[in-house]
Design an enzyme around this catalytic site. Structure first.
Site, mmCIF file in Angstrom:
data_model
loop_
_atom_site.group_PDB
_atom_site.id
_atom_site.type_symbol
_atom_site.label_atom_id
_atom_site.label_comp_id
_atom_site.label_asym_id
_atom_site.label_seq_id
_atom_site.Cartn_x
_atom_site.Cartn_y
_atom_site.Cartn_z
ATOM 1 N N GLY A 7 0.866 -1.186 0.000
ATOM 2 C CA GLY A 7 0.000 0.000 0.000
ATOM 3 C C GLY A 7 0.895 1.225 0.000
ATOM 4 O O GLY A 7 1.823 1.296 0.813
ATOM 5 N N ASP A 27 7.762 4.864 -3.247
ATOM 6 C CA ASP A 27 7.289 5.117 -1.876
ATOM 7 C C ASP A 27 8.461 5.410 -0.939
ATOM 8 O O ASP A 27 8.383 6.308 -0.091
ATOM 9 C CB ASP A 27 6.501 3.900 -1.359
ATOM 10 C CG ASP A 27 5.260 3.658 -2.187
ATOM 11 O OD1 ASP A 27 4.714 4.639 -2.728
ATOM 12 O OD2 ASP A 27 4.844 2.490 -2.309
ATOM 13 N N ALA A 52 1.035 3.025 3.423
ATOM 14 C CA ALA A 52 1.760 2.255 4.443
ATOM 15 C C ALA A 52 3.260 2.209 4.135
ATOM 16 O O ALA A 52 4.100 2.377 5.035
ATOM 17 C CB ALA A 52 1.198 0.840 4.514
ATOM 18 N N THR A 91 9.354 -2.536 -6.864
ATOM 19 C CA THR A 91 8.065 -2.270 -6.188
ATOM 20 C C THR A 91 8.293 -1.430 -4.929
ATOM 21 O O THR A 91 9.070 -1.829 -4.057
ATOM 22 C CB THR A 91 7.368 -3.586 -5.783
ATOM 23 O OG1 THR A 91 7.368 -4.453 -6.908
ATOM 24 C CG2 THR A 91 5.952 -3.337 -5.305
HETATM 25 P P1 ATP Z 1 7.459 2.012 -8.263
HETATM 26 O O1 ATP Z 1 6.085 2.227 -8.849
HETATM 27 O O2 ATP Z 1 8.226 0.922 -8.946
HETATM 28 O O3 ATP Z 1 7.481 1.968 -6.795
HETATM 29 P P2 ATP Z 1 7.870 4.648 -9.258
HETATM 30 O O4 ATP Z 1 7.475 4.421 -10.686
HETATM 31 O O5 ATP Z 1 6.930 5.356 -8.359
HETATM 32 O O6 ATP Z 1 8.335 3.305 -8.591
HETATM 33 P P3 ATP Z 1 10.529 5.341 -10.087
HETATM 34 O O7 ATP Z 1 10.729 6.621 -10.793
HETATM 35 O O8 ATP Z 1 10.582 4.095 -10.899
HETATM 36 O O9 ATP Z 1 9.222 5.472 -9.211
HETATM 37 O O10 ATP Z 1 11.640 5.180 -8.942
HETATM 38 C C1 ATP Z 1 11.678 6.005 -7.796
HETATM 39 C C2 ATP Z 1 13.118 6.208 -7.365
HETATM 40 O O11 ATP Z 1 13.685 4.911 -7.048
HETATM 41 C C3 ATP Z 1 14.042 6.772 -8.439
HETATM 42 O O12 ATP Z 1 13.972 8.186 -8.481
HETATM 43 C C4 ATP Z 1 15.393 6.255 -7.953
HETATM 44 O O13 ATP Z 1 15.881 7.026 -6.882
HETATM 45 C C5 ATP Z 1 15.041 4.851 -7.411
HETATM 46 N N1 ATP Z 1 15.183 3.806 -8.446
HETATM 47 C C6 ATP Z 1 14.191 3.212 -9.162
HETATM 48 N N2 ATP Z 1 14.696 2.277 -9.996
HETATM 49 C C7 ATP Z 1 16.024 2.268 -9.806
HETATM 50 C C8 ATP Z 1 17.113 1.515 -10.368
HETATM 51 N N3 ATP Z 1 16.921 0.595 -11.290
HETATM 52 N N4 ATP Z 1 18.370 1.785 -9.912
HETATM 53 C C9 ATP Z 1 18.582 2.736 -8.961
HETATM 54 N N5 ATP Z 1 17.603 3.453 -8.388
HETATM 55 C C10 ATP Z 1 16.346 3.242 -8.809
HETATM 56 O O1 RIB Z 2 3.904 1.622 -4.728
HETATM 57 C C1 RIB Z 2 3.832 0.251 -4.502
HETATM 58 C C2 RIB Z 2 2.522 -0.097 -3.874
HETATM 59 O O2 RIB Z 2 1.483 0.235 -4.780
HETATM 60 C C3 RIB Z 2 2.335 -1.565 -3.558
HETATM 61 O O3 RIB Z 2 2.773 -1.918 -2.265
HETATM 62 C C4 RIB Z 2 0.841 -1.787 -3.793
HETATM 63 O O4 RIB Z 2 0.147 -2.140 -2.644
HETATM 64 C C5 RIB Z 2 0.316 -0.476 -4.407
HETATM 65 O O5 RIB Z 2 -0.330 0.307 -3.480
#
Ligand code: ATP
Ligand code: RIB
Length: 307
Positions: free
Chosen positions: A46, A259, A49, A255
């Site tokens: 979440g 957050d 969380a 994942t």
């Molecule tokens: P998710 O939905 O997968 O939680 P997001 O799409 O919200 O992530 P991203 O822009 O993919 O966010 O990633 C958030 C931050 O995580 C990036 O700004 C970076 O600091 C770190 N990060 C993500 N992927 C990588 C990677 N492959 N190597 C190093 N740092 C990463």
């Molecule tokens: O950002 C990752 C989260 O998105 C997962 O833990 C899932 O529960 C969704 O809320």
């Protein structure tokens, strides 16, 4: 506002509680396709969380406002928040809905796709949030995402604004937002997809990230931080624009990376550091998280971050 050593800053996180059902596979299936994957994991998750736990592990005193169902997933989540030293006084229970669940597929590059069944998250109400007003009043930062009803989000922003609080918005999942709503946010932290939704610009490189940040800024927000996965984050701080790179690591599961980034950013900012330093701190924390499996299980502790 520099917080003295030993004194924790206060962050109120308002958002979702889910249980994540995760399968890793070589690639994500295309529509209509069935593929065989690897091991199945069931993890607490979440966005709300994950961000609350990130902020707590990284050094803040956290109050989490959320809603669970009256079921095993919800009760387990509540126990986890307590063990993470989070104030759970404002975790409400909806006896008529199941707790939130997320179905997550992760590919061999660590990229994911997610469908959330919000369940009880959908009934977090303005009345619930109003009960936590004392915590909002004493908070240094309010951190919000969009996995709860928009009515609750808008109320929380209005309430926090009334008390002059800094509001950090992670506009996830992507959603259209009005300019008048955005003008009340101190800093917005979208990923590429959310930035496109807010600006109309497809973010593929630094130039398009710059244009997207500019347009989002023109909609009424001074500070825009577009996260760019392994490229790090593109930052608009007032009239200053910078790319702040992430650490080079081998990603296993991204994942919850966003957050951890949001939680870490909020903690560092709440301690009185600059926005740029908060992004540097967040990049380090999030790049550590992607080297580990799961959302909450991957969240680093403050002692692991060298800045
Ligand atoms: P998710 O939905 O997968 O939680 P997001 O799409 O919200 O992530 P991203 O822009 O993919 O966010 O990633 C958030 C931050 O995580 C990036 O700004 C970076 O600091 C770190 N990060 C993500 N992927 C990588 C990677 N492959 N190597 C190093 N740092 C990463
Ligand atoms: O950002 C990752 C989260 O998105 C997962 O833990 C899932 O529960 C969704 O809320």
């Amino acid at each position: 506002m520099e917080i003295s050593l030993g004194h924790k800053s206060k962050i109120v996180v308002i958002g979702s509680c889910n249980t994540d059902m995760v399968v890793k596979a070589n690639r994500l299936p295309i529509p209509g396709e069935t593929i065989l994957g690897g091991t199945f994991y069931m993890n607490p998750g979440g966005k709300g969380a994950n961000q609350a736990i990130s902020a707590s592990r990284l050094g803040a005193e956290v109050t989490f406002i959320s809603k669970i169902g009256y079921d095993l997933f919800g009760l387990q989540a509540l126990e986890i928040y307590k063990s993470e030293k989070i104030n759970t006084d404002f975790i409400f229970t909806d006896s008529k809905s199941p707790s939130g669940v997320a179905l997550i597929s992760v590919d061999s590059f660590g990229e994911n796709s997610i469908i959330v069944a919000p369940g009880a998250n959908r009934s977090l109400s303005t009345e619930d949030i109003s009960k936590a007003v004392s915590k909002i009043v004493e908070a240094d930062i309010i951190l919000i995402q969009l996995e709860i009803p928009m009515e609750a989000v808008e109320y929380a922003v209005e309430l926090a604004n009334r008390y002059g609080k800094k509001i950090i918005l992670n506009p996830a999942p992507a959603s259209g937002l009005s300019d008048s709503f955005l003008s009340n946010i101190h800093a917005i932290l979208p990923n590429r997809i959310e930035a496109e939704m807010l600006s109309g610009v497809k973010v593929t490189d630094i130039e398009s990230a710059h244009r997207a940040a500019q347009i989002i800024g023109e909609r009424g927000i001074e500070n825009v931080v577009i996260t760019l996965g392994k490229e790090g984050a593109y930052v608009k701080e007032g009239e200053m624009y910078t790319l702040l790179p992430a650490k080079e690591v081998e990603a296993i599961d991204t994942t919850g990376a966003g957050d951890v980034f949001c939680g870490a950013f909020s903690v560092y900012l709440s301690e009185g550091h600059s926005l740029t330093d908060a992004v540097k701190f967040a990049n380090i924390a999030a790049s550590l998280a992607v080297t580990r499996i799961g959302a909450q299980s991957a969240i680093p502790y403050r002692s692991e971050i060298n800045i």
